[in-house]
Motif scaffolding. Structure first.
Motif, PDB file in Angstrom:
ATOM      1  N   SER A 186       0.794  -1.194  -0.008  1.00  0.00           N
ATOM      2  CA  SER A 186      -0.006   0.054   0.009  1.00  0.00           C
ATOM      3  C   SER A 186       0.799   1.292   0.091  1.00  0.00           C
ATOM      4  O   SER A 186       1.780   1.373   0.846  1.00  0.00           O
ATOM      5  N   GLN A 188       0.753   5.460   0.085  1.00  0.00           N
ATOM      6  CA  GLN A 188      -0.056   6.677   0.210  1.00  0.00           C
ATOM      7  C   GLN A 188       0.019   7.647  -0.901  1.00  0.00           C
ATOM      8  O   GLN A 188       1.341   8.303  -0.994  1.00  0.00           O
ATOM      9  N   SER A 190      -1.384  11.368  -3.157  1.00  0.00           N
ATOM     10  CA  SER A 190      -2.135  12.632  -2.886  1.00  0.00           C
ATOM     11  C   SER A 190      -3.589  12.305  -2.974  1.00  0.00           C
ATOM     12  O   SER A 190      -4.092  13.132  -2.425  1.00  0.00           O
ATOM     13  N   GLY A 192      -5.055   9.429  -2.340  1.00  0.00           N
ATOM     14  CA  GLY A 192      -5.494   8.645  -1.501  1.00  0.00           C
ATOM     15  C   GLY A 192      -4.481   7.221  -1.373  1.00  0.00           C
ATOM     16  O   GLY A 192      -3.412   7.253  -2.157  1.00  0.00           O
ATOM     17  N   GLU A 193      -4.830   6.237  -0.738  1.00  0.00           N
ATOM     18  CA  GLU A 193      -4.059   5.136  -0.707  1.00  0.00           C
ATOM     19  C   GLU A 193      -4.185   4.355  -2.092  1.00  0.00           C
ATOM     20  O   GLU A 193      -5.141   4.143  -2.743  1.00  0.00           O
TER      21      GLU A 193
END
Length: 285
Positions: A186, A188, A190, A192-193
């Motif tokens: 995962s 992160q 800008s 979202g994930e």
């Protein structure tokens, strides 16, 4: 969805993808089958394949899932079949010369996949998009290890179909692809994930092909001339006015004379760092 090897990767699906899926299904199963797919996916006939339209990823997945259910074929097999057809179809409609000009051998073709995606994203469609990324390694036994990075997990079967068909059509090779690793993480962003997937393929020539793995590094056509092209350093500079040469530390050795019209000359001096003058988009970190 994400396109592989010869088309750009879109946050939403470019309509060409839907049209090529439609072409595949009609050719393989007929028009009646496709109408059943549209009905199950909730598409109105004629609205599912507008070439210059952008469709949500979910729309593309609905189409493929509908194909999987109606044909009683696993989703992964549908994606792989589509990957094979993608090479066939795009070569039919005018991309043949571009694909064949990428490299005289399969290893070079794989090395150039990122550049091809970047060219189509930023030059052909003028879109600032993040496509899949590929990294290729040559193994001592002549096989190839291919690393595939994507922001859309689960589409790796498309890569298998594309590469197997490209090897056969362009380089006259029958190859086998084995997945030796697959991981997800995962990240992160800008927006979202984001889940990123890394898939590792081992590429070898098929045992029944009559060729060896080293043929993947052999040009499919002989060089047009056996002579040596002698080019002086000054001739090179004159011929390629926008070139630059860097050393192993990514520092400039020389640059073409026209580059200073676009980049401040003090950033291009011998020994200056490449990253002072340019932002590196690929390979992606």
């Amino acid at each position: 969805m994400e396109t592989h090897s010869i088309y750009p990767h879109f946050p939403s699906s470019f309509g060409f993808i839907h049209e090529s899926v439609r072409q595949l299904m009609i050719r393989k199963y007929g028009e009646e089958f496709w109408q059943k797919v549209l009905a199950r996916a909730g598409f109105e006939a004629g609205k599912e394949n507008i070439v210059n339209h952008y469709y949500a990823d979910s729309d593309t997945y609905l189409l493929v899932d509908a194909v999987s259910v109606i044909s009683k074929m696993p989703r992964e097999q549908v994606w792989e079949m589509y990957g094979s057809f993608l090479i066939e179809y795009t070569m039919e409609i005018g991309w043949d010369d571009l694909i064949r000009s990428m490299s005289p051998d399969l290893k070079g073709f794989l090395d150039n996949l990122d550049s091809l995606h970047y060219f189509i994203d930023h030059v052909v469609y003028k879109a600032n998009l993040r496509g899949p990324s590929f990294r290729c390694e040559e193994n001592a036994d002549g096989s190839i290890t291919l690393h595939y990075y994507t922001g859309r997990p689960g589409l790796y079967p498309i890569v298998k179909g594309v590469l197997r068909e490209a090897a056969r059509r362009v380089f006259k090779l029958d190859v086998s692809l084995t997945i030796t690793g697959r991981t997800q993480r995962s990240v992160q962003m800008s927006t979202g994930e984001r889940t990123e997937e890394h898939v590792i393929f081992l590429i070898k020539t098929a045992a029944t092909s009559g060729k060896t793995d080293h043929d993947m590094f052999t040009a499919v056509m002989p060089s047009p001339t056996s002579g040596v092209c002698r080019l002086t350093a000054q001739d090179f500079v004159n011929t390629f006015p926008y070139h630059f040469v860097i050393d192993q530390d990514c520092k400039f050795v020389q640059v073409g004379r026209e580059l200073t019209n676009y980049v401040a000359p003090d950033l291009l001096t011998s020994g200056s760092s490449l990253i002072r003058a340019f932002e590196i988009n690929r390979p992606q970190k």
